[in-house]
Scaffold this motif. Structure first.
Motif, mmCIF file in Angstrom:
data_model
loop_
_atom_site.group_PDB
_atom_site.id
_atom_site.type_symbol
_atom_site.label_atom_id
_atom_site.label_comp_id
_atom_site.label_asym_id
_atom_site.label_seq_id
_atom_site.Cartn_x
_atom_site.Cartn_y
_atom_site.Cartn_z
ATOM 1 N N UNK A 189 0.832 -1.201 0.000
ATOM 2 C CA UNK A 189 0.000 0.000 0.000
ATOM 3 C C UNK A 189 0.871 1.257 0.000
ATOM 4 N N UNK A 190 1.928 1.261 0.809
ATOM 5 C CA UNK A 190 2.821 2.422 0.866
ATOM 6 C C UNK A 190 3.474 2.686 -0.492
ATOM 7 N N UNK A 191 3.907 1.634 -1.163
ATOM 8 C CA UNK A 191 4.540 1.799 -2.467
ATOM 9 C C UNK A 191 3.537 2.291 -3.507
ATOM 10 N N UNK A 192 2.330 1.765 -3.477
ATOM 11 C CA UNK A 192 1.289 2.198 -4.417
ATOM 12 C C UNK A 192 0.988 3.687 -4.241
ATOM 13 N N UNK A 193 0.934 4.141 -2.987
ATOM 14 C CA UNK A 193 0.685 5.560 -2.699
ATOM 15 C C UNK A 193 1.808 6.422 -3.267
ATOM 16 N N UNK A 194 3.036 5.958 -3.112
ATOM 17 C CA UNK A 194 4.194 6.709 -3.603
ATOM 18 C C UNK A 194 4.169 6.882 -5.116
ATOM 19 N N UNK A 195 3.529 5.942 -5.823
ATOM 20 C CA UNK A 195 3.520 5.965 -7.294
ATOM 21 C C UNK A 195 2.230 6.559 -7.866
ATOM 22 N N UNK A 196 1.365 7.102 -7.007
ATOM 23 C CA UNK A 196 0.026 7.501 -7.456
ATOM 24 C C UNK A 196 -0.153 9.010 -7.538
ATOM 25 N N UNK A 197 -0.863 9.450 -8.561
ATOM 26 C CA UNK A 197 -1.259 10.851 -8.662
ATOM 27 C C UNK A 197 -2.436 11.141 -7.740
ATOM 28 N N UNK A 198 -3.295 10.141 -7.503
ATOM 29 C CA UNK A 198 -4.449 10.313 -6.618
ATOM 30 C C UNK A 198 -4.651 9.054 -5.784
ATOM 31 N N UNK A 199 -4.869 9.244 -4.493
ATOM 32 C CA UNK A 199 -5.022 8.111 -3.565
ATOM 33 C C UNK A 199 -6.442 8.077 -3.016
#
Length: 253
Positions: A189-199
């Motif tokens: 989840x932390x990595x996905x957030x780091x790669x996302x324009x919108x969470x």
């Protein structure tokens, strides 16, 4: 071992609170103390709970996804439908594992020509059935949650860029933010957030005020919470202070 509706609800309450008491359960469900004790005994035999004096605690925080599927179904369906409506044409989206995020996948439209990345095997199957372009991360499979985790998964996600991500959470408090019961899933989840324009975090109201061991994001790291109800008091104010948008999904849409 198959569970009845009451036993599934019991699991949901345990997943949210971590502990339940026989007296409270008896009143909540309107059944006898003996019925509740038999329910807890069955759940203990299945390996889900450990009985304590006057109640029970969750034996493993990773409750099998099959036994969470029947908990808060209408609410999760409404949340999933609302979340999916955010996705626009040709977007790259990440959806992580969970029963609420499964409904996000279920309401996506194939004609939008987007690509969905997921680390959840059951969500990948749902997307493929709907003829949506799907990328599955590598990793080690967790049986209880049907998710892929570990260094390989983290590395794969770290090489991608998402227009928006949809993540589940097991708990949400003003102080500890969004939390999860599994160390490996929290890392994803932390990595996905780091790669996302919108969470976007999708959850039902039973997660408000619950706190799990592994925090994966501070409150302000989410752009939007999509849930079946607004949080109360302090948590609602904290969301406003941090600029987190709250979408309340209708069960009757």
């Amino acid at each position: 071992m198959s569970l009845n509706d009451r036993q599934r609800q019991l699991l949901g309450m345990l997943e949210s609170a971590g502990e339940v008491k026989v007296g409270g359960l008896k009143e909540h469900f309107g059944v006898t103390e003996m019925t509740i004790r038999r329910d807890l005994e069955k759940l203990e035999q299945a390996g889900y709970v450990k009985r304590t004096f006057g109640g029970a605690i969750l034996a493993s925080k990773d409750v099998a996804i099959g036994d969470r599927t029947g908990v808060m179904t209408d609410e999760k369906q409404a949340v999933g439908r609302a979340a999916a409506s955010l996705v626009k044409e040709n977007e790259a989206v990440f959806i992580d594992g969970g029963t609420t995020t499964l409904y996000v996948a279920r309401y996506l439209k194939a004609e939008q020509n987007g690509t969905v990345v997921t680390n959840a095997l059951n969500i990948a199957m749902e997307l493929l059935e709907r003829r949506i372009t799907t990328v599955v991360t590598g990793g080690m499979a967790l049986e209880a949650t049907s998710t892929l985790v570990g260094p390989g998964t983290v590395e794969a996600i770290g090489k991608m860029a998402f227009d928006r991500v949809f993540l589940g959470a097991t708990g949400l408090t003003a102080k500890h933010g969004f939390s999860n019961s599994n160390l490996y899933e929290a890392e994803i989840k932390r990595m996905a957030i780091a790669q996302a324009a919108e969470v976007n975090v999708v959850l039902d109201h039973t997660k408000y005020g619950a706190k799990e061991l592994f925090s994966f994001a501070a409150l302000g790291e989410a752009h939007r919470i999509i849930a079946d109800a607004q949080p109360d008091g302090e948590l609602l104010q904290a969301c406003r202070d941090q600029g987190v948008e709250i979408w309340v999904a209708s069960h009757h849409v």
